[in-house]
Design a protein around this motif. Structure first.
Motif, PDB file in Angstrom:
ATOM      1  N   ILE A 265       0.660  -1.060   0.060  1.00 13.31           N
ATOM      2  CA  ILE A 265      -0.187   0.044  -0.132  1.00 13.31           C
ATOM      3  C   ILE A 265       0.863   1.241  -0.087  1.00 13.31           C
ATOM      4  N   LYS A 266       1.980   1.146   0.852  1.00 12.00           N
ATOM      5  CA  LYS A 266       2.765   2.168   0.834  1.00 12.00           C
ATOM      6  C   LYS A 266       3.563   2.307  -0.487  1.00 12.00           C
ATOM      7  N   LEU A 267       4.041   1.320  -0.950  1.00 16.19           N
ATOM      8  CA  LEU A 267       4.597   1.579  -2.382  1.00 16.19           C
ATOM      9  C   LEU A 267       3.666   2.008  -3.697  1.00 16.19           C
ATOM     10  N   ILE A 268       2.277   1.672  -3.748  1.00 15.45           N
ATOM     11  CA  ILE A 268       1.395   2.374  -4.398  1.00 15.45           C
ATOM     12  C   ILE A 268       1.235   3.817  -4.166  1.00 15.45           C
ATOM     13  N   VAL A 269       1.227   4.362  -2.839  1.00 12.55           N
ATOM     14  CA  VAL A 269       0.778   5.611  -2.628  1.00 12.55           C
ATOM     15  C   VAL A 269       1.901   6.437  -2.939  1.00 12.55           C
ATOM     16  N   ARG A 270       3.257   6.038  -2.520  1.00 11.14           N
ATOM     17  CA  ARG A 270       4.323   6.980  -2.680  1.00 11.14           C
ATOM     18  C   ARG A 270       5.438   6.852  -3.968  1.00 11.14           C
ATOM     19  N   ASN A 271       4.958   5.799  -5.109  1.00 10.91           N
ATOM     20  CA  ASN A 271       5.775   5.969  -6.228  1.00 10.91           C
ATOM     21  C   ASN A 271       4.678   6.196  -7.393  1.00 10.91           C
ATOM     22  N   ALA A 272       5.651   6.508  -8.671  1.00 10.52           N
ATOM     23  CA  ALA A 272       4.727   7.160  -9.710  1.00 10.52           C
ATOM     24  C   ALA A 272       4.304   5.900 -10.565  1.00 10.52           C
ATOM     25  N   ARG A 273       4.989   4.692 -10.724  1.00  9.83           N
ATOM     26  CA  ARG A 273       4.508   3.792 -11.619  1.00  9.83           C
ATOM     27  C   ARG A 273       3.331   3.080 -10.916  1.00  9.83           C
ATOM     28  N   ARG A 275       0.992   4.111  -8.910  1.00  8.73           N
ATOM     29  CA  ARG A 275       0.238   5.114  -9.013  1.00  8.73           C
ATOM     30  C   ARG A 275      -0.407   4.945 -10.279  1.00  8.73           C
ATOM     31  N   GLN A 276       0.163   5.175 -11.338  1.00  6.30           N
ATOM     32  CA  GLN A 276      -0.269   4.850 -12.667  1.00  6.30           C
ATOM     33  C   GLN A 276      -1.199   3.739 -13.089  1.00  6.30           C
ATOM     34  N   VAL A 277      -0.529   2.702 -12.466  1.00  2.00           N
ATOM     35  CA  VAL A 277      -1.331   1.361 -12.532  1.00  2.00           C
ATOM     36  C   VAL A 277      -2.526   1.283 -11.987  1.00  2.00           C
ATOM     37  N   MET A 278      -2.598   1.830 -10.732  1.00  2.51           N
ATOM     38  CA  MET A 278      -4.014   2.237 -10.207  1.00  2.51           C
ATOM     39  C   MET A 278      -5.027   2.693 -10.823  1.00  2.51           C
ATOM     40  N   PHE A 319      -1.350  -4.400 -11.941  1.00  2.15           N
ATOM     41  CA  PHE A 319      -0.517  -4.684 -10.798  1.00  2.15           C
ATOM     42  C   PHE A 319       0.029  -6.057 -10.786  1.00  2.15           C
ATOM     43  N   GLY A 320      -0.952  -7.146 -10.703  1.00  3.52           N
ATOM     44  CA  GLY A 320      -0.631  -8.475 -10.500  1.00  3.52           C
ATOM     45  C   GLY A 320       0.447  -8.953 -11.535  1.00  3.52           C
ATOM     46  N   VAL A 401      11.942  -9.095 -15.258  1.00 11.71           N
ATOM     47  CA  VAL A 401      12.097  -7.792 -15.606  1.00 11.71           C
ATOM     48  C   VAL A 401      11.996  -6.772 -14.451  1.00 11.71           C
ATOM     49  N   PRO A 402      12.941  -6.075 -14.105  1.00  9.10           N
ATOM     50  CA  PRO A 402      12.829  -5.200 -12.848  1.00  9.10           C
ATOM     51  C   PRO A 402      12.008  -4.035 -13.229  1.00  9.10           C
ATOM     52  N   VAL A 403      11.476  -3.535 -12.149  1.00  8.08           N
ATOM     53  CA  VAL A 403      10.461  -2.197 -12.395  1.00  8.08           C
ATOM     54  C   VAL A 403      11.127  -1.093 -11.387  1.00  8.08           C
ATOM     55  N   GLU A 404      11.128   0.192 -12.119  1.00  7.14           N
ATOM     56  CA  GLU A 404      11.619   1.193 -11.404  1.00  7.14           C
ATOM     57  C   GLU A 404      10.481   1.995 -11.043  1.00  7.14           C
ATOM     58  N   LEU A 405      10.247   2.279  -9.496  1.00 12.78           N
ATOM     59  CA  LEU A 405       9.082   2.527  -8.998  1.00 12.78           C
ATOM     60  C   LEU A 405       8.680   3.780  -9.457  1.00 12.78           C
ATOM     61  N   ASN A 406       9.792   4.897  -9.611  1.00 12.94           N
ATOM     62  CA  ASN A 406       9.392   6.255  -9.830  1.00 12.94           C
ATOM     63  C   ASN A 406       9.380   6.602 -11.321  1.00 12.94           C
ATOM     64  N   VAL A 407       9.346   5.654 -12.198  1.00 15.08           N
ATOM     65  CA  VAL A 407       9.426   5.801 -13.505  1.00 15.08           C
ATOM     66  C   VAL A 407       8.241   5.146 -14.195  1.00 15.08           C
ATOM     67  N   LYS A 408       7.391   6.045 -14.818  1.00 14.19           N
ATOM     68  CA  LYS A 408       6.276   5.736 -15.479  1.00 14.19           C
ATOM     69  C   LYS A 408       6.351   4.389 -16.503  1.00 14.19           C
ATOM     70  N   ALA A 409       5.523   3.649 -16.924  1.00 16.08           N
ATOM     71  CA  ALA A 409       5.714   2.517 -17.951  1.00 16.08           C
ATOM     72  C   ALA A 409       5.686   3.194 -19.294  1.00 16.08           C
TER      73      ALA A 409
END
Length: 490
Positions: A265-273, A275-278, A319-320, A401-409
């Protein structure tokens, strides 16, 4: 110098670890690109004749101009979600005597070779050729083609300028939705004044200078925007953000999985990508409006079953599909702790289940289309919980494949953008429910298809301990390969 840049790009591509993986999948994707490119080419060639047959009383050129606005708006939204300015490793070049202007011009030049710029050409160039063969004025057709290309390239630079300006995008999205609704219900047809403007542009060839001037202006505006922050200290500096804490103590009731749920939940709230997925998963709730409002699909229940999966499965499918890639930045640390893999996976499962249930509640207004439609959505929700959630977690074991949390897809980000493995694993999520519903529906009745779909989901929920044991085994087997993949520099 440009030749040297091209050489760097090829070495970076050919020497990357990702280049050596999944050769078979790359061949399949190459055939897919050829197929869809061929389909676009056929559409461009046949568009004139299709419009001529469908609306013989209207000039096909006029029809295209009346609706080309929607193409550009759709193009802009697609670019916002998927396109990114191609980036090469410019930091080493900042410390050697290479002109900034040369590097920036090269980067901007690369954007013109984007898929989003090439696809319209595959359609519009054949269409323009057919117009010339049919006897349309050469000067007007060529000027219209140049204007179309100029507007397309302008969208390329507009996307870069507003990429991080969310209010601009949301404003455009609301306007598109509003004008689309007004057009659909015949309240106000925005296509008429827009069509008049594009037809006037076609009938007055010398006005081609306007799109060209706009394109040049946007090019230099983008150039200045990049140059403004093109400094080594700006490139390597980190933005300091103030993080506000949230009280998530109510999650403690979930026991051992609670820490992981809080982390997600903190990951979704605090990071750009995330949030975009949400936001994208919320848009899936409106997917049914595409199918349920059309009488054509009333006689195609298998397609309706396909749509019902998306309405409640948006979060699961967005997200999944990136589990466990969301944790790639600290996955090595996570796996070094004394944590059962089953607990980690269960936390992801509970999060997806909660999203499916919330989506089902929000989908209640679909009762307006009838109880049979809402029953299909309910059966789809049960199926998503009881089977698609497991398929998603299983697919995660093969997605390294790694995901950069603060970079949009984006399509050209260094997270490798689109992962073909996700497509291969995702196909059963779409095809299985259609098959499971269609066979009982064809042999017995519509309700039998719904019951079959729901029963498969219920059976999956009942067998959860056994299925989780199998999925856990797959994750354990590939644990160290996943850690190694997440540790690589992409």
């Amino acid at each position: 110098m440009i030749n040297r840049f091209l050489s760097f790009e090829w070495k970076q591509f050919s020497r990357s670890s990702y280049f050596k993986k999944g050769i078979a999948i790359k061949i399949v994707m190459a055939f897919a690109v050829l197929y869809f490119g061929g389909m676009a080419l056929l559409l461009g060639v046949g568009l004139y004749f299709i419009l001529k047959k469908a609306m013989p009383e209207i000039d096909p050129m006029t029809t295209v101009n009346n609706y080309v606005l929607y193409w550009f708006l759709f193009d802009f939204m697609l670019r916002y979600f998927m396109q990114q300015l191609p980036v090469m490793n410019v930091k080493p070049l900042m410390s050697i005597p290479v002109k900034r202007n040369t590097i920036i011009y090269y980067l901007l030049g690369k954007t013109t070779l984007s898929f989003f710029n090439i696809l319209p050409l595959i359609i519009v160039v054949p269409f323009s050729t057919v117009l010339l063969v049919q006897g349309y004025p050469v000067i007007q057709v060529v000027a219209w083609l140049i204007s179309f290309v100029a507007i397309t390239l302008s969208l390329n630079f507009i996307n870069f300028l507003v990429n991080k300006n969310n209010p601009v995008f949301y404003t455009v999205l609301v306007l598109v939705a509003t004008f689309g609704a007004l057009e659909h219900f015949a309240v106000f047809k925005i296509s008429e004044p827009a069509g008049y403007a594009f037809n006037y542009l076609y009938n007055t060839p010398y006005l081609v200078i306007l799109p060209i001037v706009i394109l040049v202006g946007l090019f230099y505006a983008t150039f200045k925007y990049i140059k403004k922050g093109f400094y080594l200290d700006d490139a390597i500096s980190k933005k300091v953000k103030e993080v506000s804490g949230s009280d998530l103590s109510w999650l403690n009731r979930f026991g051992a999985v609670a820490p992981f749920l809080k982390n997600d939940i903190k990951l979704i709230v605090r990071n750009a990508r995330p949030r975009q997925v949400m936001m994208m998963s919320f848009m899936f709730l409106f997917y049914g409006l595409i199918f349920y409002t059309q009488e054509t699909y009333r006689d195609m229940p298998a397609i309706l079953a396909f749509a019902s999966m998306f309405i409640t499965g948006g979060f699961l499918m967005t997200f999944g599909q990136h589990v466990p890639s969301w944790d790639s930045e600290y996955y090595k640390l996570l796996m070094s702790q004394n944590i059962p893999y089953k607990t980690y996976l269960e936390s992801k499962w509970y999060l997806m289940v909660a999203a499916v249930l919330l989506s089902f509640i929000l989908s209640t207004p679909y009762i307006y289309f009838g109880w049979d439609i809402f029953g299909m959505i309910a059966a789809g929700a049960v199926f998503n919980i009881g089977l698609n959630s497991y398929l998603t977690l299983f697919g995660g074991a093969l997605n390294r494949v790694p995901v950069e949390l603060n970079v949009k897809a984006k399509a050209f980000s260094n997270t490798n953008g689109f992962n073909p493995t996700q497509l291969m694993i995702g196909l059963p999520k779409f095809l299985l429910p259609m098959l499971i519903f269609y066979v009982p529906y064809k042999l017995i009745s519509f309700n039998a298809g719904l019951i079959a779909l729901a029963l498969v989901g219920v059976l999956g929920i009942v067998l959860k301990p056994y299925i989780f044991k199998l999925i856990e085994g797959v994750y354990q087997k590939g644990k160290y390969k996943t850690i190694a993949a997440f540790s690589e520099k992409q």
